[in-house]
Design an enzyme around this catalytic site. Structure first.
Site, PDB file in Angstrom:
ATOM      1  N   LYS A 143      -9.596   2.034  -1.724  1.00  0.00           N
ATOM      2  CA  LYS A 143      -9.841   1.355  -0.428  1.00  0.00           C
ATOM      3  C   LYS A 143     -11.174   1.791   0.180  1.00  0.00           C
ATOM      4  CE  LYS A 143      -7.182   0.683   3.899  1.00  0.00           C
ATOM      5  NZ  LYS A 143      -5.948   1.154   4.584  1.00  0.00           N
ATOM      6  N   VAL A 152      -0.143  -2.368  10.622  1.00  0.00           N
ATOM      7  CA  VAL A 152       0.405  -1.924  11.902  1.00  0.00           C
ATOM      8  C   VAL A 152      -0.117  -2.780  13.053  1.00  0.00           C
ATOM      9  CG1 VAL A 152       0.860   0.447  11.186  1.00  0.00           C
ATOM     10  CG2 VAL A 152      -1.390  -0.119  12.097  1.00  0.00           C
ATOM     11  N   GLU A 177       0.866  -1.187   0.000  1.00  0.00           N
ATOM     12  CA  GLU A 177       0.000   0.000   0.000  1.00  0.00           C
ATOM     13  C   GLU A 177       0.905   1.240   0.000  1.00  0.00           C
ATOM     14  OE1 GLU A 177      -2.055   0.078   3.759  1.00  0.00           O
ATOM     15  OE2 GLU A 177      -3.461   1.645   3.165  1.00  0.00           O
ATOM     16  N   CYS A 190      -5.045  -3.461   2.600  1.00  0.00           N
ATOM     17  CA  CYS A 190      -4.757  -3.498   4.029  1.00  0.00           C
ATOM     18  C   CYS A 190      -5.982  -3.766   4.894  1.00  0.00           C
ATOM     19  CB  CYS A 190      -4.037  -2.216   4.439  1.00  0.00           C
ATOM     20  SG  CYS A 190      -3.004  -2.474   5.912  1.00  0.00           S
TER      21      CYS A 190
HETATM   22  C1  ACM Z   1      -3.893   0.073   7.230  1.00  0.00           C
HETATM   23  O1  ACM Z   1      -5.010  -0.157   6.760  1.00  0.00           O
HETATM   24  N1  ACM Z   1      -2.944   0.605   6.507  1.00  0.00           N
HETATM   25  C2  ACM Z   1      -3.586  -0.253   8.628  1.00  0.00           C
END
Ligand code: ACM
Length: 266
Positions: A108, A168, A38, A141
């Site tokens: 996203k 994370v 990402e 992510c």
């Molecule tokens: C994330 O979605 N980059 C933690």
């Protein structure tokens, strides 16, 4: 089909340097599908929308040009994260490219933490790309924590899910075992390493990029804190058989009339 990931350590805001590092890692590769993390060229921990906007691009930007060049070198379809700009809005997106150009992008839909302060949530439907008969879904992510994302891509026919990440939290890699098993799809989770300490935030990215098989097996697992590249051969036909055994088919056995299916939790 040869699929893999490049686990990198981007330098915040330094696109050109980040491109150069990937180019060095990629030059000797020949593959069918490469997944990059990402926001692989920009870094992650913005402090404002104003900081992110100058790094945003459309399909004619330098990130698209870079990815197309990498697709020409490797012969691969490449999927990598970038900040997508459309008029006044910016999105946390992933671009899919071939040697011939940009094929499309995924924006996203589940934004994590302060991403909500600068990115607009994805406003396009989840989509599966048919590339020479291989069905590729994309999620980014934090989408992993919403099982509906993977399920939707699987129901749309995905054989493999390209999953650029800047993880994370420590849970995703384990969760992807279940996501893949419950949908009988492959996934390539391409994560980053390193830290970003910016404003009041301090993120440590969890590495351990992973290729997960349709049966939940972990086919590749990167180290926690090293730049790392790995590729493996997979048989995507395995993802097209949704039978778990002679009595259970993961799609046909769904009992949708019993599932809670309205917009808001009760
Ligand atoms: C994330 O979605 N980059 C933690």
């Amino acid at each position: 089909m040869k699929v893999g990931y490049i686990q990198t350590s981007p330098i915040f805001g330094e696109k050109r340097q980040n491109f150069k590092k990937i180019e060095k890692l990629i030059t000797k590769l020949k593959a069918d599908l490469i997944v990059l993390p990402e926001l692989f060229a920009t870094g992650y921990a913005f402090v404002s929308k104003e900081e992110a906007v100058p790094l945003a691009e459309d399909f004619n930007g330098e990130t698209a040009q870079f990815l197309i060049k990498m697709a020409k070198i490797t012969g691969a379809i490449i999927i990598g994260g970038f900040i997508e700009k459309e008029e006044e809005k910016i999105y946390n997106s992933a671009m899919i490219v071939s040697s011939e150009g940009v094929i499309g992008s995924y924006r996203k839909i589940h934004l994590y933490f302060k991403e909500k302060l600068w990115f607009f949530p994805g406003d396009k439907p989840l989509k599966v790309y048919d590339i020479d008969g291989v069905k590729i879904g994309i999620m980014i992510c934090f989408d992993w924590i919403f099982p509906e994302t993977t399920r939707t891509l699987a129901l749309l026919g995905a054989d493999i899910i390209a999953h650029p990440t800047n993880l994370v939290l420590p849970y995703c890699q384990k969760a992807m075992v279940t996501r893949c098993l419950e949908n009988r799809v492959f996934a390539v989770t391409a994560n980053r390493i390193g830290e970003e300490k910016r404003g009041s935030d301090h993120f440590t990215f969890t590495g351990k990029s992973q290729i997960t098989s349709y049966n939940g097996e972990i086919l590749s697992s990167a180290p926690r804190d090293e730049i790392y590249v790995d590729f493996i051969d997979i048989d995507i036909q395995k993802a097209r058989d949704k039978n778990l055994n002679e009595y259970n088919n993961l799609f046909e056995d769904r009992q949708v009339e019993f599932y809670y299916n309205t917009d808001k939790p009760k």
